[in-house]
Design a protein around this motif. Structure first.
Motif, PDB file in Angstrom:
ATOM      1  N   ASN A 105       0.845  -1.196   0.000  1.00 21.11           N
ATOM      2  CA  ASN A 105       0.000   0.000   0.000  1.00 21.11           C
ATOM      3  C   ASN A 105       0.879   1.244   0.000  1.00 21.11           C
ATOM      4  O   ASN A 105       1.858   1.327   0.738  1.00 21.11           O
ATOM      5  N   GLN A 106       0.597   2.229  -0.823  1.00 22.91           N
ATOM      6  CA  GLN A 106       1.324   3.488  -0.892  1.00 22.91           C
ATOM      7  C   GLN A 106       0.427   4.614  -0.399  1.00 22.91           C
ATOM      8  O   GLN A 106      -0.705   4.753  -0.843  1.00 22.91           O
ATOM      9  N   SER A 107       0.980   5.392   0.542  1.00 27.98           N
ATOM     10  CA  SER A 107       0.222   6.506   1.108  1.00 27.98           C
ATOM     11  C   SER A 107       1.047   7.785   0.957  1.00 27.98           C
ATOM     12  O   SER A 107       2.138   7.880   1.535  1.00 27.98           O
ATOM     13  N   PRO A 108       0.666   8.730   0.191  1.00 25.90           N
ATOM     14  CA  PRO A 108       1.417   9.989   0.061  1.00 25.90           C
ATOM     15  C   PRO A 108       1.340  10.824   1.341  1.00 25.90           C
ATOM     16  O   PRO A 108       0.298  10.847   2.009  1.00 25.90           O
ATOM     17  N   VAL A 109       2.476  11.476   1.680  1.00 20.95           N
ATOM     18  CA  VAL A 109       2.542  12.302   2.879  1.00 20.95           C
ATOM     19  C   VAL A 109       2.860  13.730   2.441  1.00 20.95           C
ATOM     20  O   VAL A 109       3.823  13.962   1.731  1.00 20.95           O
ATOM     21  N   GLN A 110       2.136  14.670   2.859  1.00 18.67           N
ATOM     22  CA  GLN A 110       2.293  16.062   2.476  1.00 18.67           C
ATOM     23  C   GLN A 110       1.973  16.940   3.671  1.00 18.67           C
ATOM     24  O   GLN A 110       0.944  16.742   4.324  1.00 18.67           O
ATOM     25  N   THR A 111       2.928  17.904   3.976  1.00 17.48           N
ATOM     26  CA  THR A 111       2.624  18.823   5.058  1.00 17.48           C
ATOM     27  C   THR A 111       1.538  19.782   4.616  1.00 17.48           C
ATOM     28  O   THR A 111       1.521  20.262   3.486  1.00 17.48           O
ATOM     29  N   VAL A 112       0.680  19.989   5.490  1.00 17.34           N
ATOM     30  CA  VAL A 112      -0.487  20.812   5.148  1.00 17.34           C
ATOM     31  C   VAL A 112      -0.348  22.234   5.693  1.00 17.34           C
ATOM     32  O   VAL A 112      -0.632  23.208   5.031  1.00 17.34           O
ATOM     33  N   GLU A 113       0.181  22.340   6.900  1.00 17.24           N
ATOM     34  CA  GLU A 113       0.203  23.634   7.565  1.00 17.24           C
ATOM     35  C   GLU A 113       1.556  24.309   7.382  1.00 17.24           C
ATOM     36  O   GLU A 113       2.600  23.689   7.524  1.00 17.24           O
ATOM     37  N   THR A 114       1.597  25.580   7.031  1.00 15.17           N
ATOM     38  CA  THR A 114       2.819  26.380   6.904  1.00 15.17           C
ATOM     39  C   THR A 114       2.690  27.636   7.741  1.00 15.17           C
ATOM     40  O   THR A 114       1.585  28.156   7.926  1.00 15.17           O
ATOM     41  N   ARG A 115       3.849  28.103   8.218  1.00 16.46           N
ATOM     42  CA  ARG A 115       3.863  29.310   9.036  1.00 16.46           C
ATOM     43  C   ARG A 115       4.979  30.233   8.565  1.00 16.46           C
ATOM     44  O   ARG A 115       6.044  29.780   8.167  1.00 16.46           O
TER      45      ARG A 115
END
Length: 469
Positions: free
Chosen positions: A35-45
């Protein structure tokens, strides 16, 4: 009890089963699922930083305390600047060098300092502490009577091109032949001079307007050596002078070298001379020989290990270990002391030069018996003796290796010896075709140079390698 009996045989059937049970089984691994699950940061400051501009305040300066600080540190700063005066650390730096340039001497310059018909010879040479000035003194080779010749000291400065001027930058006149001179080891403008008539003079060359010397004292005979003793902390400079009258005078130089005060008066009494022991007393029989002049002192040098000890050489070949701390009044005079504490094996001729090793506890002597001797400071007999073809007049340590000694004297040859094994060093020489008898030699520790004077008033400047061996 035992009897023979025969019984009938008994038999039975085997019950072993030959049939084996069998069962089949299948083994299969479970299928692996990826299984492949993409990871992406959502919050930026975003963070912004900015300094606040403040008005600069004018610093408060206490000028009185600043003046006190400058008055306290200025003498030390000036002393350090004087020590480094005239030095160029990278002046002779050569990034591209070959093997020959590291082991061979190089003739740089010859200066004809006197007129062709003059009888003056170069008596002594001394380099300033920075090495940028060469002081040359002159004198008549032979004196039939008391000296009344007008002599001089010439000062040659090094130019930016590294050569010395053909004409002197300054000339100091004297009323007698100059026998010895020495620049101060830390003050670049102070020079001490000894004359044939016994006078000891000190010049302060910092003031270009006034060139009048300070007369320190007057010996009863020709001055054989002047020496600036190493200065201790919080102490004034000490000028040591010896004469053929048998006396050694030590003076404290004060008030910017304008005032000289006697610190100690020393004399090697005649009872230490075996030849004098056979002499009768005076005709009246009331005057002891100790009341007469002392042994004729030709040279001396202080120990590099303990500055209170020094070695004295005399005209009759005696070598004496002396101490400044010895209190032995002569002739009931509390101001005149005999410094001798021990005696070494004598030369067969007069002592011409003594040099103490700067790195080891030994010293080297030369005499008119054409011998160079190496002595341990603690031993009475010499460790080694080197025979020479001609009389050695002077000895000088070569700085590249402190065990290498340069010798000169009767003749034009300058020979180098390694005192650790007594062998001659042949890969460095100072040979020329037109040099007369060598009269003096002095090494420039700052700029790897050697100045050589001869009996015709000529001066030669040589470049010496940093490593002689």
């Amino acid at each position: 009890m035992f009897v023979n009996r025969s019984l009938e045989a008994v038999s039975f059937n085997s019950q072993l089963s030959t049939t084996k049970s069998q069962q089949s089984a299948n083994v299969q691994t479970t299928e692996i699922v990826y299984n492949q699950s993409p990871v992406q940061t959502v919050e930026t400051r975003t963070v912004e930083t900015q300094t606040v501009t403040e008005e600069k305040k004018k610093p408060e300066v206490n000028y009185e305390r600043l003046a006190q600080f400058l008055n306290r540190v200025t003498p030390s700063i000036l002393e350090v600047l004087d020590e480094s005066y005239g030095t160029n650390a990278f002046e002779d730096y050569e990034p591209k060098t070959d093997d020959d340039s590291l082991t061979s001497t190089q003739f740089l310059q010859k200066i004809n300092s006197v007129e062709s018909d003059s009888q003056m010879k170069v008596n002594d040479i001394s380099w300033s502490i920075g090495g940028g000035t060469l002081a040359v003194s002159y004198g008549i080779p032979y004196h039939e009577t008391w000296c009344d010749h007008l002599s001089k000291i010439q000062l040659y400065n090094q130019t930016k091109e590294g050569i010395f001027t053909d004409n002197p930058n300054k000339t100091l006149e004297t009323n007698a032949c100059v026998t010895t001179l020495a620049y101060h080891p830390t003050e670049p403008s102070i020079i001490a001079v000894g004359l044939f008539n016994g006078d000891i003079l000190v010049w302060n060359l910092r003031d270009d307007i006034s060139v009048a010397p300070t007369t320190v004292c007057t010996h009863g005979d020709c001055v054989s050596q002047v020496y600036w003793k190493a200065r201790t902390i919080n102490d004034v400079s000490l000028l040591v002078s010896s004469s053929k009258d048998g006396y050694i005078f030590i003076h404290k130089m004060m008030a910017n070298f304008t005032i000289a005060r006697v610190y100690k008066r020393l004399k090697v009494i005649k009872e230490h001379n075996p030849i004098e022991n056979s002499r009768p007393r005076s005709a009246s029989g009331t005057r002891e020989r100790a009341a007469e002049c002392g042994l004729c002192i030709t040279t001396f040098d202080f120990s590099s290990r303990d500055p209170i000890f020094f070695i004295v050489g005399t005209l009759c070949g005696g070598i004496y270990k002396c101490s400044l701390d010895r209190v032995a009044p002569i002739e009931n005079d509390e101001t005149l002391m005999d410094p001798v504490i021990d005696e070494y094996e004598r030369h067969e001729g007069s002592i011409t030069c003594i040099k103490y090793s700067p790195t080891r506890n030994l010293f080297v002597t030369a005499g008119t018996d054409k011998e160079i001797r190496i002595y341990d400071f603690e031993e009475h007999t010499n460790l080694q003796s080197i025979s020479c073809e001609n009389t050695i007049v002077g000895l000088t340590w070569i700085f590249g290796d402190q065990d290498i000694l340069a010798t000169y004297g009767a003749g034009s040859d300058i020979r180098l010896y390694n005192i650790t094994n007594g062998k001659s060093v042949t890969n460095a020489n100072f040979e020329t075709n037109d040099r007369q008898n060598t009269s003096c030699l002095c090494v420039n520790l700052k700029k790897n140079m050697v100045a050589i004077g001869d009996t015709q008033g000529n001066i030669e400047i040589w470049k010496i390698p940093r490593q002689l061996l």
